[in-house]
Scaffold this motif. Structure first.
Motif, short mmCIF file in Angstrom:
data_model
loop_
_atom_site.label_atom_id
_atom_site.label_comp_id
_atom_site.label_asym_id
_atom_site.label_seq_id
_atom_site.Cartn_x
_atom_site.Cartn_y
_atom_site.Cartn_z
N LYS A 288 6.98 17.25 1.97
CA LYS A 288 6.74 18.62 1.50
C LYS A 288 5.62 18.65 0.47
O LYS A 288 4.71 19.48 0.53
CB LYS A 288 8.04 19.17 0.87
N LYS A 289 5.68 17.73 -0.47
CA LYS A 289 4.67 17.67 -1.54
C LYS A 289 3.28 17.37 -0.96
O LYS A 289 2.29 17.95 -1.40
CB LYS A 289 5.03 16.58 -2.55
N LEU A 290 3.25 16.46 0.02
CA LEU A 290 1.96 16.12 0.61
C LEU A 290 1.38 17.32 1.35
O LEU A 290 0.17 17.56 1.32
CB LEU A 290 2.11 14.93 1.57
N LEU A 291 2.26 18.11 2.02
CA LEU A 291 1.79 19.31 2.72
C LEU A 291 1.25 20.33 1.73
O LEU A 291 0.21 20.94 1.97
CB LEU A 291 2.94 19.92 3.53
N LEU B 68 -1.00 8.23 3.39
CA LEU B 68 -0.22 7.81 2.22
C LEU B 68 1.26 8.11 2.44
O LEU B 68 2.12 7.34 2.02
CB LEU B 68 -0.68 8.55 0.96
N GLY B 69 1.52 9.22 3.10
CA GLY B 69 2.91 9.60 3.40
C GLY B 69 3.60 8.52 4.22
O GLY B 69 4.72 8.10 3.91
N ILE B 70 2.90 8.06 5.24
CA ILE B 70 3.48 7.03 6.12
C ILE B 70 3.72 5.74 5.33
O ILE B 70 4.77 5.10 5.42
CB ILE B 70 2.54 6.73 7.31
N LEU B 71 2.72 5.39 4.53
CA LEU B 71 2.79 4.15 3.74
C LEU B 71 3.92 4.22 2.71
O LEU B 71 4.73 3.28 2.60
CB LEU B 71 1.44 3.95 3.05
N ILE C 296 0.22 8.64 -5.43
CA ILE C 296 -0.73 9.52 -4.73
C ILE C 296 -1.94 9.79 -5.63
O ILE C 296 -3.09 9.71 -5.19
CB ILE C 296 -0.05 10.85 -4.31
N ALA C 297 -1.68 10.09 -6.90
CA ALA C 297 -2.77 10.40 -7.83
C ALA C 297 -3.66 9.17 -8.06
O ALA C 297 -4.89 9.26 -8.00
CB ALA C 297 -2.19 10.88 -9.15
#
Lengths: 190, 122
Positions: free
Chosen positions: B76-79, A27-30, A64-65
């Motif tokens: 940071k939040k994802l980590l 999700l971070g990459i996207l 994300i949620a």
């Protein structure tokens, strides 16, 4: 997180990877792919840099949620809808008005290709297009012709016509929309 | 000309990369390149809204800084979420181990009591 490493992977593949192992890394990459566009959308509606940055963060959290709860088919349209709705809600809080909230279906409709185009002969569409251009008002006809046929940029069109950049954009967008309506009407006629 | 006419009806849009978008906003593109970007903007509401908004950022150099900052925060939040998830998983595992040990202890105690009871029988 280096986004370039994953440039060859499509949005859908990243989503599939996420749904397979529920690892937020995907999700971070996207989401990173859309940071700049989301910042722009939030800036357009909120007209304030700090509010826009804050809103992008909130859109990320919401995305994300939500993505953990259900599957999304068209990520790009969906994230745009999430950002736009977030800004509209924020504006409503500011102004006490209730703006219309978008859903994924309306977003997809906006991106839909003219359905008749695939089924009709090219010549018939071209005839309809030529006739439809004549039905546009003077400003729209001028801007649409300069943009699509003469391949001029907005700046060049503004210089040629004397209209402002905003007017040029608006005439092109409205002209295009009107053309579609007229073409659809013309090709439906027996 | 004919294909140009048909292009008006087309809604196909390619993605514009961030660098191209920045160059467009900074006015670094040729008129032809600008036209190519604008063709995509007309077909893509998301991109069009974004460009209009980014055009409103006072100092265009700030855009990249804002984006980097937002990406760092996102990472940071994802980590943090990942760590929380790991912690929750470990806590759940601890309960499983505790339950297994408790069940084993009950079985052993029951067995010992049975053995003791049978030993007391004449």
């Amino acid at each position: 997180m280096n986004p370039d490493r994953y440039q060859h992977i499509s949005d859908n593949t990243l989503l599939e990877k996420f749904y397979a192992d529920k690892d937020n890394h995907w999700l971070g990459i996207l989401l990173q792919r859309y940071t700049m566009l989301l910042l722009g959308v939030c800036m357009k509606y909120l007209k304030n840099e700090d509010d826009a940055k804050d809103s992008v963060q909130q859109v990320f959290l919401k995305a994300i949620a939500e993505l953990h709860k259900y599957k999304v088919a068209y990520f790009k349209s969906w994230i745009y809808m999430v950002a736009k709705n977030h800004c509209l809600m924020k504006l409503r809080d500011r102004q006490g008005k209730a703006p219309s909230v978008l859903n994924e279906q309306t977003m997809m409709m906006e991106e839909e290709v003219l359905p008749v185009q695939a089924h009709l002969e090219k010549d018939r569409i071209l005839d309809a297009m030529s006739a439809a251009i004549e039905e546009l008002n003077k400003e729209q006809k001028q801007c649409v012709t300069l943009f699509y046929l003469d391949k001029k940029s907005y700046t060049q069109i503004a210089e040629i016509t004397g209209y402002s950049m905003m007017q040029v954009k608006s005439y092109i967008q409205n002209g295009k929309r009107n053309l579609k309506i007229v073409v659809e009407r013309l090709i439906k006629q027996p | 000309m004919n294909n140009n006419l048909l292009n008006i009806l087309s809604n196909s849009s390619k993605d514009i990369d961030n660098q191209q978008l920045m160059d467009y906003l900074a006015g670094k593109l040729s008129e032809e390149e600008k036209h190519q970007v604008e063709l995509q903007l007309v077909n893509n509401d998301f991109m069009n809204d974004a460009v209009e908004g980014l055009d409103g950022v006072k100092d265009k150099k700030d855009i990249n800084l804002f984006v980097e900052q937002l990406n760092r925060d996102l990472h940071k939040k994802l980590l943090q979420k990942k760590h929380k998830k790991k912690k929750r998983k470990m806590l759940q595992q601890r309960w499983v181990y505790a339950a297994v040990i408790l069940i084993l202890a009950i079985i052993i105690a029951t067995w010992l009591m049975i053995v003791k009871y049978q030993g007391l029988k004449p």
